[in-house]
Design a protein around this motif. Sequence first.
Motif, PDB file in Angstrom:
ATOM      1  N   ILE A 164       0.860  -1.181   0.000  1.00  0.00           N
ATOM      2  CA  ILE A 164       0.000   0.000   0.000  1.00  0.00           C
ATOM      3  C   ILE A 164       0.895   1.229   0.000  1.00  0.00           C
ATOM      4  CG2 ILE A 164      -1.746   1.302   1.258  1.00  0.00           C
ATOM      5  CD1 ILE A 164      -2.666  -1.361   2.478  1.00  0.00           C
ATOM      6  N   GLY A 165       0.775   2.045  -1.027  1.00  0.00           N
ATOM      7  CA  GLY A 165       1.577   3.262  -1.142  1.00  0.00           C
ATOM      8  C   GLY A 165       2.748   3.097  -2.086  1.00  0.00           C
ATOM      9  N   ALA A 166       3.199   4.228  -2.597  1.00  0.00           N
ATOM     10  CA  ALA A 166       4.266   4.225  -3.606  1.00  0.00           C
ATOM     11  C   ALA A 166       5.570   3.634  -3.083  1.00  0.00           C
ATOM     12  CB  ALA A 166       4.507   5.644  -4.112  1.00  0.00           C
ATOM     13  N   GLY A 167       5.955   3.975  -1.852  1.00  0.00           N
ATOM     14  CA  GLY A 167       7.198   3.448  -1.285  1.00  0.00           C
ATOM     15  C   GLY A 167       7.164   1.944  -1.125  1.00  0.00           C
ATOM     16  N   ALA A 168       6.028   1.433  -0.678  1.00  0.00           N
ATOM     17  CA  ALA A 168       5.889  -0.019  -0.494  1.00  0.00           C
ATOM     18  C   ALA A 168       5.891  -0.742  -1.838  1.00  0.00           C
ATOM     19  CB  ALA A 168       4.605  -0.326   0.273  1.00  0.00           C
ATOM     20  N   VAL A 169       5.238  -0.158  -2.837  1.00  0.00           N
ATOM     21  CA  VAL A 169       5.231  -0.761  -4.175  1.00  0.00           C
ATOM     22  C   VAL A 169       6.655  -0.801  -4.733  1.00  0.00           C
ATOM     23  CG1 VAL A 169       4.455  -0.454  -6.569  1.00  0.00           C
ATOM     24  CG2 VAL A 169       2.828  -0.208  -4.678  1.00  0.00           C
ATOM     25  N   ASN A 170       7.413   0.272  -4.516  1.00  0.00           N
ATOM     26  CA  ASN A 170       8.805   0.325  -4.965  1.00  0.00           C
ATOM     27  C   ASN A 170       9.625  -0.801  -4.333  1.00  0.00           C
ATOM     28  OD1 ASN A 170      11.164   1.578  -6.200  1.00  0.00           O
ATOM     29  ND2 ASN A 170      11.700   2.225  -4.134  1.00  0.00           N
ATOM     30  N   GLN A 171       9.493  -0.999  -3.028  1.00  0.00           N
ATOM     31  CA  GLN A 171      10.240  -2.047  -2.336  1.00  0.00           C
ATOM     32  C   GLN A 171       9.803  -3.431  -2.825  1.00  0.00           C
ATOM     33  OE1 GLN A 171      12.429   0.033  -1.591  1.00  0.00           O
ATOM     34  NE2 GLN A 171      12.873  -0.680   0.465  1.00  0.00           N
ATOM     35  N   ALA A 172       8.519  -3.606  -3.098  1.00  0.00           N
ATOM     36  CA  ALA A 172       8.013  -4.900  -3.580  1.00  0.00           C
ATOM     37  C   ALA A 172       8.592  -5.225  -4.960  1.00  0.00           C
ATOM     38  CB  ALA A 172       6.489  -4.885  -3.635  1.00  0.00           C
ATOM     39  N   VAL A 173       8.627  -4.241  -5.839  1.00  0.00           N
ATOM     40  CA  VAL A 173       9.165  -4.477  -7.192  1.00  0.00           C
ATOM     41  C   VAL A 173      10.656  -4.808  -7.115  1.00  0.00           C
ATOM     42  CG1 VAL A 173       9.649  -3.384  -9.425  1.00  0.00           C
ATOM     43  CG2 VAL A 173       7.406  -3.121  -8.366  1.00  0.00           C
ATOM     44  N   LYS A 174      11.384  -4.094  -6.261  1.00  0.00           N
ATOM     45  CA  LYS A 174      12.805  -4.409  -6.084  1.00  0.00           C
ATOM     46  C   LYS A 174      12.981  -5.832  -5.563  1.00  0.00           C
ATOM     47  CE  LYS A 174      13.975  -0.260  -4.022  1.00  0.00           C
ATOM     48  NZ  LYS A 174      14.853   0.561  -3.174  1.00  0.00           N
ATOM     49  N   ALA A 175      12.148  -6.219  -4.607  1.00  0.00           N
ATOM     50  CA  ALA A 175      12.240  -7.565  -4.032  1.00  0.00           C
ATOM     51  C   ALA A 175      11.971  -8.636  -5.085  1.00  0.00           C
ATOM     52  CB  ALA A 175      11.261  -7.704  -2.867  1.00  0.00           C
ATOM     53  N   ILE A 176      11.018  -8.399  -5.962  1.00  0.00           N
ATOM     54  CA  ILE A 176      10.715  -9.375  -7.021  1.00  0.00           C
ATOM     55  C   ILE A 176      11.919  -9.522  -7.949  1.00  0.00           C
ATOM     56  CG2 ILE A 176       9.262  -9.837  -9.039  1.00  0.00           C
ATOM     57  CD1 ILE A 176       6.976  -8.390  -7.415  1.00  0.00           C
ATOM     58  N   ALA A 177      12.538  -8.409  -8.313  1.00  0.00           N
ATOM     59  CA  ALA A 177      13.714  -8.461  -9.185  1.00  0.00           C
ATOM     60  C   ALA A 177      14.866  -9.204  -8.508  1.00  0.00           C
ATOM     61  CB  ALA A 177      14.150  -7.048  -9.567  1.00  0.00           C
ATOM     62  N   ILE A 178      15.078  -8.950  -7.226  1.00  0.00           N
ATOM     63  CA  ILE A 178      16.151  -9.626  -6.490  1.00  0.00           C
ATOM     64  C   ILE A 178      15.853 -11.117  -6.363  1.00  0.00           C
ATOM     65  CG2 ILE A 178      17.303  -9.790  -4.247  1.00  0.00           C
ATOM     66  CD1 ILE A 178      16.764  -6.704  -3.995  1.00  0.00           C
ATOM     67  N   ALA A 179      14.598 -11.465  -6.052  1.00  0.00           N
ATOM     68  CA  ALA A 179      14.214 -12.880  -5.930  1.00  0.00           C
ATOM     69  C   ALA A 179      14.406 -13.612  -7.250  1.00  0.00           C
ATOM     70  CB  ALA A 179      12.764 -13.003  -5.463  1.00  0.00           C
ATOM     71  N   ARG A 180      14.128 -12.929  -8.342  1.00  0.00           N
ATOM     72  CA  ARG A 180      14.335 -13.540  -9.661  1.00  0.00           C
ATOM     73  C   ARG A 180      15.814 -13.912  -9.830  1.00  0.00           C
ATOM     74  NH1 ARG A 180      15.055 -11.684 -15.204  1.00  0.00           N
ATOM     75  NH2 ARG A 180      14.103 -13.274 -16.531  1.00  0.00           N
ATOM     76  N   GLY A 181      16.693 -13.038  -9.366  1.00  0.00           N
ATOM     77  CA  GLY A 181      18.126 -13.330  -9.410  1.00  0.00           C
ATOM     78  C   GLY A 181      18.511 -14.498  -8.517  1.00  0.00           C
ATOM     79  N   TYR A 182      17.840 -14.623  -7.372  1.00  0.00           N
ATOM     80  CA  TYR A 182      18.111 -15.753  -6.471  1.00  0.00           C
ATOM     81  C   TYR A 182      17.682 -17.079  -7.097  1.00  0.00           C
ATOM     82  CZ  TYR A 182      18.651 -12.501  -2.467  1.00  0.00           C
ATOM     83  OH  TYR A 182      19.048 -11.527  -1.598  1.00  0.00           O
ATOM     84  N   LEU A 183      16.558 -17.081  -7.816  1.00  0.00           N
ATOM     85  CA  LEU A 183      15.980 -18.327  -8.326  1.00  0.00           C
ATOM     86  C   LEU A 183      16.477 -18.708  -9.726  1.00  0.00           C
ATOM     87  CD1 LEU A 183      12.342 -17.748  -7.067  1.00  0.00           C
ATOM     88  CD2 LEU A 183      13.987 -19.383  -6.162  1.00  0.00           C
TER      89      LEU A 183
END
Length: 87
Positions: A34-53
């Motif tokens: 919820i909110g722009a800052g949280a969406v930003n952190q979520a998108v970064k986390a998805i990109a990082i997780a993609r690198g992990y997997l």
Amino acid sequence: MEVLKVASNSNPNKVAGALAGVIREKGKAELQAIGAGAVNQAVKAIAIARGYLAPSGINLVCVPAFAEVQINGETRTAIKFIVFPKD
């Protein structure tokens, strides 16, 4: 489906680790922000997780959607990211 809630002050590396663990264990996950800052952190986390997997041959797909959530009796609009491996 496992729901991971992301805040604007969430550490994207920790969220990515949790996301990768849920994907390995359950096959798919949902991030909720919820909110722009949280969406930003979520998108970064998805990109990082993609690198992990990726070294394991798992390529992630992310589908964004809106969700209505109740917080302290108030309805708020959240962005949810449904994350799962590409077939």
